[in-house]
Write a protein that holds these residues in place. Structure first.
Motif, PDB file in Angstrom:
ATOM      1  N   ARG A 444       3.837  24.970  16.865  1.00 36.88           N
ATOM      2  CA  ARG A 444       2.404  25.252  16.657  1.00 36.88           C
ATOM      3  C   ARG A 444       1.815  26.014  17.842  1.00 36.88           C
ATOM      4  NH1 ARG A 444       2.356  19.969  14.348  1.00 36.88           N
ATOM      5  NH2 ARG A 444       1.714  19.093  16.357  1.00 36.88           N
ATOM      6  N   GLU A 445       2.354  25.760  19.022  1.00 33.17           N
ATOM      7  CA  GLU A 445       1.854  26.432  20.224  1.00 33.17           C
ATOM      8  C   GLU A 445       2.504  27.789  20.451  1.00 33.17           C
ATOM      9  OE1 GLU A 445       2.549  23.536  23.249  1.00 33.17           O
ATOM     10  OE2 GLU A 445       0.790  22.312  22.722  1.00 33.17           O
ATOM     11  N   GLY A 446       3.381  28.208  19.546  1.00 26.54           N
ATOM     12  CA  GLY A 446       3.994  29.527  19.646  1.00 26.54           C
ATOM     13  C   GLY A 446       5.340  29.556  20.339  1.00 26.54           C
ATOM     14  N   GLY A 447       5.878  28.376  20.678  1.00 31.48           N
ATOM     15  CA  GLY A 447       7.194  28.298  21.295  1.00 31.48           C
ATOM     16  C   GLY A 447       7.150  28.525  22.794  1.00 31.48           C
ATOM     17  N   PRO A 448       8.308  28.508  23.432  1.00 28.83           N
ATOM     18  CA  PRO A 448       9.628  28.325  22.827  1.00 28.83           C
ATOM     19  C   PRO A 448       9.902  26.865  22.482  1.00 28.83           C
ATOM     20  CG  PRO A 448       9.854  28.475  25.209  1.00 28.83           C
ATOM     21  CD  PRO A 448       8.396  28.707  24.906  1.00 28.83           C
ATOM     22  N   VAL A 449      10.907  26.660  21.641  1.00 25.72           N
ATOM     23  CA  VAL A 449      11.388  25.319  21.338  1.00 25.72           C
ATOM     24  C   VAL A 449      12.543  25.014  22.277  1.00 25.72           C
ATOM     25  CG1 VAL A 449      12.579  23.898  19.618  1.00 25.72           C
ATOM     26  CG2 VAL A 449      10.675  25.357  18.931  1.00 25.72           C
ATOM     27  N   THR A 450      12.463  23.879  22.961  1.00 28.16           N
ATOM     28  CA  THR A 450      13.493  23.530  23.941  1.00 28.16           C
ATOM     29  C   THR A 450      14.470  22.512  23.366  1.00 28.16           C
ATOM     30  OG1 THR A 450      12.006  21.859  24.879  1.00 28.16           O
ATOM     31  CG2 THR A 450      12.032  24.013  25.933  1.00 28.16           C
ATOM     32  N   VAL A 451      15.741  22.852  23.396  1.00 31.41           N
ATOM     33  CA  VAL A 451      16.836  21.972  22.977  1.00 31.41           C
ATOM     34  C   VAL A 451      17.716  21.759  24.195  1.00 31.41           C
ATOM     35  CG1 VAL A 451      18.811  21.718  21.415  1.00 31.41           C
ATOM     36  CG2 VAL A 451      16.753  22.899  20.638  1.00 31.41           C
ATOM     37  N   THR A 452      18.142  20.525  24.409  1.00 27.78           N
ATOM     38  CA  THR A 452      18.896  20.244  25.644  1.00 27.78           C
ATOM     39  C   THR A 452      20.259  20.920  25.667  1.00 27.78           C
ATOM     40  OG1 THR A 452      19.717  18.186  24.667  1.00 27.78           O
ATOM     41  CG2 THR A 452      17.750  18.032  26.037  1.00 27.78           C
ATOM     42  N   HIS A 453      20.955  20.973  24.511  1.00 32.97           N
ATOM     43  CA  HIS A 453      22.298  21.559  24.477  1.00 32.97           C
ATOM     44  C   HIS A 453      22.589  22.045  23.068  1.00 32.97           C
ATOM     45  CE1 HIS A 453      26.697  21.858  24.790  1.00 32.97           C
ATOM     46  NE2 HIS A 453      26.561  21.791  26.104  1.00 32.97           N
ATOM     47  N   LYS A 454      23.303  23.153  22.949  1.00 35.34           N
ATOM     48  CA  LYS A 454      23.548  23.745  21.626  1.00 35.34           C
ATOM     49  C   LYS A 454      24.431  22.864  20.737  1.00 35.34           C
ATOM     50  CE  LYS A 454      27.438  26.603  23.247  1.00 35.34           C
ATOM     51  NZ  LYS A 454      28.485  26.005  22.417  1.00 35.34           N
ATOM     52  N   ASP A 455      25.210  21.947  21.346  1.00 34.74           N
ATOM     53  CA  ASP A 455      26.121  21.117  20.553  1.00 34.74           C
ATOM     54  C   ASP A 455      25.658  19.683  20.386  1.00 34.74           C
ATOM     55  OD1 ASP A 455      28.009  23.166  20.142  1.00 34.74           O
ATOM     56  OD2 ASP A 455      28.847  22.845  22.142  1.00 34.74           O
ATOM     57  N   ILE A 456      24.492  19.325  20.926  1.00 35.96           N
ATOM     58  CA  ILE A 456      24.061  17.924  20.870  1.00 35.96           C
ATOM     59  C   ILE A 456      23.781  17.511  19.424  1.00 35.96           C
ATOM     60  CG2 ILE A 456      21.602  18.383  21.248  1.00 35.96           C
ATOM     61  CD1 ILE A 456      21.614  15.882  23.084  1.00 35.96           C
ATOM     62  N   THR A 457      24.304  16.351  19.032  1.00 36.49           N
ATOM     63  CA  THR A 457      24.114  15.858  17.673  1.00 36.49           C
ATOM     64  C   THR A 457      23.583  14.430  17.702  1.00 36.49           C
ATOM     65  OG1 THR A 457      26.358  14.988  17.481  1.00 36.49           O
ATOM     66  CG2 THR A 457      26.020  17.258  16.780  1.00 36.49           C
ATOM     67  N   ARG A 458      22.874  14.069  16.643  1.00 38.44           N
ATOM     68  CA  ARG A 458      22.326  12.720  16.524  1.00 38.44           C
ATOM     69  C   ARG A 458      22.365  12.274  15.061  1.00 38.44           C
ATOM     70  NH1 ARG A 458      23.149  12.778  21.082  1.00 38.44           N
ATOM     71  NH2 ARG A 458      21.744  12.419  22.855  1.00 38.44           N
ATOM     72  N   TYR A 459      22.366  10.943  14.882  1.00 40.47           N
ATOM     73  CA  TYR A 459      22.197  10.352  13.552  1.00 40.47           C
ATOM     74  C   TYR A 459      20.701  10.153  13.324  1.00 40.47           C
ATOM     75  CZ  TYR A 459      27.182   9.131  13.484  1.00 40.47           C
ATOM     76  OH  TYR A 459      28.545   9.176  13.489  1.00 40.47           O
TER      77      TYR A 459
END
Length: 612
Positions: A444-459
């Motif tokens: 909503r704020e225009g980004g960026p979206v921060t992800v800790t790691h490209k391979d991190i997965t969760r249930y």
């Protein structure tokens, strides 16, 4: 003008050419008819209806007026002795009045519709069922959206025109979007299963068009929301799954007619447990919470829900911390608590990593205090809300939750008065501190979206499903059981971010698409965070009577040994000795494998001051 035109046309249309040419207007008859018709228009409210809108009711009103005018036309002609004004002339007059009055309104309505539709958002309605048809009618009379077509997967509707809109198959979706310059897609499928909805939404993502949905059928039927109160498609629609019908006996076993207490009642899981519990008609519900505002909010919500359902369930709101054993003990005895759902815990991995002592005191000491008080008070059932992060933990939060499991396992082997059960599951969608609200805010704020790691997965699991399964799993416990919920398939966090961006009708900004809307950046794993989560330590897993609940055999420690570790742990916390704390956590059978150095704020501050 309409009446004059109709009067003249009726003569020409009902007579032969010679008679029509020789026909002379009887002005008394004409004026009487005009006065009668105008009076009918006023008395019957024709002029009160906006000419912009043509409905079936208006057409009936015009028809009624036309029939009355036919009767007056013929009757008045007979009174005046006018032989030329026969029944055919009167009927023709009524028909011309009906056609001109209704036709003019259709033309005006069509003009206004075409004029204003150009200013509206062009929407494609997915679903041509009852909800879709109602939505088409609603948008036609509204000021914001202009429906251009339907999409539906029912083959018998393909090519059919519904409410003036053609129904197309999903295979023609792209061509329909381009043909009608669609700005937005409205999902009008309130009653389809979650799996089918997920398939549709996955297909819609590739078009980079905002997708909105109408409220669920239950909310519409109960009058909580209107069909045109559109909502953004939630990520739950992409990650959720069709629920398994609950075992009603298990749901009611520890709740119906009993005094139930929920610790951490104002949290994400705690509050949903409370909502589910009051539907099962407990004798009384006790909300135990350390946050004043959270306690107030869930208390007010439950009391309103109880009033709406016409129930009489006392709601007790108790402010307090689970670390205060005397307070917990007095509460259990005062209200005669029979079942406890222990959801109070610090669960945010980095925050606990930076505040180790509080994480240990709240998660380990707090669990021990409530558990021992439950035994003293004769509580029948105690259910601990655990986490997948307790499995081979790499962080303090996970280690404290595994340690709290060890506490209950040890206490369960010491006595049989209170049944201790642990229920372990992964992340819940939309919980406080969840990654999804964080991503939505960044988008909503225009980004960026921060992800800790490209391979991190969760249930992931929805909060209502998790709460319902917790209640059922707890009822199956015999004492010291560790239950594991089937979380489905793990999800890559970066895929979550991509899905959210696309669902909002935006494009990913990257090297391949430098003019996109939202960029995704990788910030690196935080202290204690690991790439993959597990739900089990070993492979010793058994099925239960519920297809989504499994039971596991995990390592444990007798109370006489575990209590010594707890005493050491509390002394180390009181002394602020984080190295000793880590040493004790490593000594316990929790399979703790820290992934980073100690980052506790106070410990680092003390270490820095010593160096200086």
């Amino acid at each position: 003008m309409v009446l004059t035109f109709s009067y003249c046309m009726s003569a020409y249309l009902s007579m032969n050419l010679v008679d029509a040419i020789d026909f002379e207007i009887n002005y008394l008859h004409y004026l009487g008819l005009v006065v009668f018709c105008l009076a009918s228009f006023i008395l019957l409210g024709l002029y009160k209806v906006a000419t912009r809108f043509v409905s079936f009711r208006i057409l009936l009103l015009v028809l009624y007026i036309s029939v009355l005018s036919i009767l007056f036309f013929y009757s008045f002609a007979k009174v005046l002795g006018l032989e030329a004004y026969n029944i055919s002339t009167a009927v023709m007059y009524g028909l011309v009045v009906y056609i001109t009055l209704s036709g003019s309104r259709f033309i005006i309505s069509a003009y206004h519709t075409m004029r204003f539709d150009r200013l509206k958002t062009r929407v494609l309605i997915y679903g041509a069922g009852a909800a879709g048809r109602q939505l088409a009618e609603t948008t036609a009379n509204g000021h914001e959206y202009h429906a251009v077509a339907f999409i539906d997967d029912k083959s018998d509707l393909h090519g059919v025109v519904v409410r003036g809109l053609k129904v197309y198959p999903p295979s023609e979706l792209e061509s329909v979007i381009n043909k009608y310059s669609v700005d937005r897609i409205l999902l009008a499928l309130p009653s389809i299963g979650i799996t089918h909805r997920k398939e549709i939404l996955t297909d819609l993502q590739k078009y980079n068009i905002p997708v909105m949905t109408i409220p669920g059928l239950k909310d519409i039927v109960e009058g909580k929301m209107k069909i045109d109160e559109f909502q953004n498609v939630s990520i739950e629609d992409l990650l959720g799954r069709d629920p398994v019908p609950p075992n009603e006996a298990l749901l009611h076993q520890d709740i119906k007619g009993k005094v139930v207490m929920v610790t951490g009642a104002g949290g994400s899981i705690g509050s949903e447990l409370c909502r589910q519990i009051i539907r099962l008609n407990p004798k009384q519900i006790v909300l135990f919470e350390s946050s004043e505002f959270a306690l107030y909010a869930i208390g007010m919500e439950l009391q309103q829900a109880i009033r709406n359902k016409g129930l009489e369930i006392p709601v007790r709101q108790v402010l307090g911390t689970v670390q205060d054993k005397l307070k917990v003990d007095s509460v259990l005895k005062a209200f005669g608590v029979e079942t406890i759902y222990h959801a109070a815990a610090y669960k945010h991995v980095p925050l606990v990593e930076f505040n180790i002592n509080e994480g240990i005191r709240n998660n380990i000491l707090g669990t021990m205090c409530v558990a021992q008080a439950a035994i003293t008070a004769g509580v029948e059932q105690f259910v601990l809300i655990s986490t997948d992060k307790a499995v081979r933990p790499t962080n303090v939060m996970g280690a404290t939750k595994r340690f709290s499991e060890l506490v209950l396992q040890a206490l369960a082997s010491e006595q049989s008065k209170t049944r201790f059960t642990m229920v372990r599951f992964g992340n819940v969608l939309g919980s406080s501190g969840s990654v999804i609200p964080h991503f939505e805010k960044q988008i909503r704020e225009g980004g960026p979206v921060t992800v800790t790691h490209k391979d991190i997965t969760r249930y992931f699991m929805t909060i209502p499903e998790a709460a319902q399964l917790v209640i059922q799993a707890g009822a199956m416990g015999k004492g010291g059981d560790v239950f594991v919920l089937d979380m489905g398939e793990p999800v890559k966090i970066v895929d979550l971010a991509i899905n959210l961006i696309k669902l909002m009708g935006l494009q990913i900004k990257n090297q391949e698409n430098p003019h996109g809307d939202i960029e995704i950046i990788y910030s690196g794993l935080r202290p204690g965070e690991k790439l993959y989560e597990e739900l089990l330590i070993g492979d010793n897993v058994s099925e239960t009577e519920h297809p989504r609940i499994m039971t596991a055999k995990e390592k444990s420690l007798p109370w006489n040994k575990l209590s010594g570790l707890i005493t050491e742990l509390m002394k180390a916390c009181d002394a602020g000795d984080q190295e000793k704390v880590r040493e004790i956590l490593l000594k316990a059978p929790a399979d703790y494998q820290p992934s980073s150095e100690i980052v506790d704020y106070l410990w680092r501050s003390k270490s820095t001051s010593v160096l200086h």
